[in-house]
Design an enzyme around this catalytic site. Structure first.
Site, PDB file in Angstrom:
ATOM      1  N   HIS A 100       0.841  -1.202   0.000  1.00  0.00           N
ATOM      2  CA  HIS A 100       0.000   0.000   0.000  1.00  0.00           C
ATOM      3  C   HIS A 100       0.872   1.247   0.000  1.00  0.00           C
ATOM      4  CE1 HIS A 100       0.633  -1.422   4.118  1.00  0.00           C
ATOM      5  NE2 HIS A 100       0.694  -0.145   4.482  1.00  0.00           N
ATOM      6  N   HIS A 102       1.046   5.203   0.930  1.00  0.00           N
ATOM      7  CA  HIS A 102       0.422   6.190   1.816  1.00  0.00           C
ATOM      8  C   HIS A 102       0.461   7.569   1.154  1.00  0.00           C
ATOM      9  CE1 HIS A 102       0.611   3.953   5.796  1.00  0.00           C
ATOM     10  NE2 HIS A 102       1.511   3.266   5.128  1.00  0.00           N
TER      11      HIS A 102
END
Ligand code: AMP
Ligand code: ZN
Length: 142
Positions: A100, A102
């Site tokens: 992921h 950010h």
């Protein structure tokens, strides 16, 4: 899908997420414990643990989504800047093993630190050591 992965469960709709963007490959949603207003996570829908476990086209789709979302997120929360980063692997601070990116909106005097604050004890590398690292990285790509 990885059964015990919290982000796969968000993709599947089994646990709720505040979705800000979705297509066939990528999902972006608000971080549940935001570092700042608008803190957003961008993930591939398929389960891949780290950046380089991710097929190049999917990683490219994640990057394109980050590119499109950064100005939208910054505008939405009136942030003049953002830190955009991946914790890539457990030793780097990755807690959720589903890759992921950010987007952390940043504000003047927000008390946050730059990427350079990640490490407090910087190594002292000689020119010879830097030269060796340079050639090793080049060789790894051959
Ligand atoms: P990392 O340390 O890079 O693995 O970051 C994981 C991030 O996922 C943290 O910022 C958490 O706040 C966030 N997070 C964990 N669970 C959820 C969830 N259910 N929904 C949204 N964000 C979450
Ligand atoms: Zn997953």
């Amino acid at each position: 899908m990885s059964e015990d992965c919290i982000f796969c469960q968000i993709v599947a709709g089994d646990i709720p997420g505040r979705t800000v963007y979705e297509d066939d490959t990528v999902l972006a949603f608000l971080d549940a414990n935001p570092l700042s207003p608008g803190h957003t996570l961008v993930i591939p829908k398929a389960h891949h643990e780290r950046l380089n476990d991710t097929p190049a086209d999917v990683a490219g789709a994640v990057m394109s989504t980050l590119y499109e979302l950064v100005p939208a997120v910054e505008s939405a929360v009136d942030a003049p800047a953002s830190t955009v980063a991946f914790n890539n692997g457990e030793e780097a601070g990755q807690e959720v093993p589903h890759v992921h990116g950010h987007i952390v909106p940043r504000f003047e005097d927000d008390g946050g630190r730059p990427i350079h604050a990640l490490v407090t004890d910087r190594p002292e590398l000689s020119d010879a050591e830097l030269d060796a690292i340079e050639s090793d990285i080049v060789a790894e790509q051959a």
